[in-house]
Design a protein around this motif. Structure first.
Motif: not given
Length: 293
Positions: A207, A226-227, A229
């Motif tokens: 994350r 990385q994502d 969210q």
């Protein structure tokens, strides 16, 4: 008009480049302004000073990518680019309106692309028809960008966890993250930005992400994660720092997570220029910086 010459830019040229930039972009913004948008305002002295500081740093860091178009003793065009590992980016580029149509823009672009030496590249482009035509002919794909503007509805701000204040010790993993998003690290650009902006990071395994926040403006200036969210949490943190009208820009269609955050914060959506890419795909989750990409 005197004899026109394309030559390497020096640090002492940067104030003249700023003056040419202020005129060039003011005129471009004025001509491309939509009726519903506010009147375009000249660049403030404070913003001009920041521009000089930023571009002086770039000229010092990678002078081979920085070029000036001179008409006698007068600077009439400029192009400032940088190589970072295996990626090239164009920080700024323009020709004074009264000198456009003379081939200076093409000569400047040829000079900075020669410095790129075939590297994949990216930059944020205006909608100027002549400029966009030149970019496409140089092999760049033009990805439409969006922006979100307005004042954040503070009742919408979520509770965000897992974030920390960042520092120079984070640069190594931030550069690794940059490689996965855009093909190369930002290197010395991270160091420059840390000295001038607030850095917020997520260090959690799987994350990881970071955002640079201009606290004077309450704006995210560069974001990678990385994502989606984690990217959303970082963007919410940037919006929470705003105290008036704010802006999320450089949003490409691959980054609709940023549109969702902006809509949830009650910001308005609009269009702005292009992200020009050559030899690479749209970085995501990622919000580019206008000058450090």
């Amino acid at each position: 008009m005197g004899e026109t010459q394309i030559r390497p830019m020096r640090v002492e040229d940067v104030p003249a480049a700023e003056r040419a930039s202020a005129v060039t972009f003011f005129e471009g913004d004025r001509l491309s302004r939509r009726v519903s948008e506010p009147e375009v305002q000249p660049r403030s002295a404070a913003v001009g000073k920041q521009w000089i500081d930023r571009m002086s740093y770039l000229v010092e860091t990678d002078p081979g990518g920085c070029w000036a178009a001179m008409d006698g003793d007068d600077m009439v065009g400029f192009a400032i680019s940088q190589n970072r590992e295996q990626v090239w980016y164009l920080a700024t580029y323009g020709v004074l309106p009264q000198h456009q149509g003379r081939g200076l823009g093409r000569q400047l672009m040829d000079a900075v692309l020669a410095h790129a030496d075939g590297r994949p590249g990216l930059f944020s482009s205006t909608v100027h028809p002549g400029a966009t035509r030149r970019y496409r002919l140089a092999g760049f794909l033009l990805y439409p960008q969006m922006r979100m503007v307005g004042s954040v509805d503070r009742s919408t701000l979520p509770t965000v966890s897992g974030l920390s204040e960042g520092d120079e010790n984070d640069i190594e993993w931030m550069d690794r993250l940059d490689v996965s998003r855009r093909g190369a690290g930002h290197g010395p650009d991270h160091e420059y930005m840390i000295r001038r902006m607030r850095l917020v990071v997520s260090r959690q395994s799987g994350r990881q992400g970071y955002v640079f926040i201009d606290e004077d403006l309450g704006q995210a200036k560069l974001l990678a994660a990385q994502d989606p969210q984690t990217a959303s949490s970082l963007l919410w943190e940037a919006l929470a720092s705003s105290s008036g009208p704010t802006l999320i820009n450089c949003i490409t269609t691959a980054n609709h997570w940023a549109i969702d955050v902006g809509l949830a914060a009650r910001l308005d959506i609009g269009q702005e220029g292009y992200l020009a890419l050559r030899g690479m795909t749209e970085p995501t989750p990622y919000l580019a910086s206008g000058h450090f990409l």
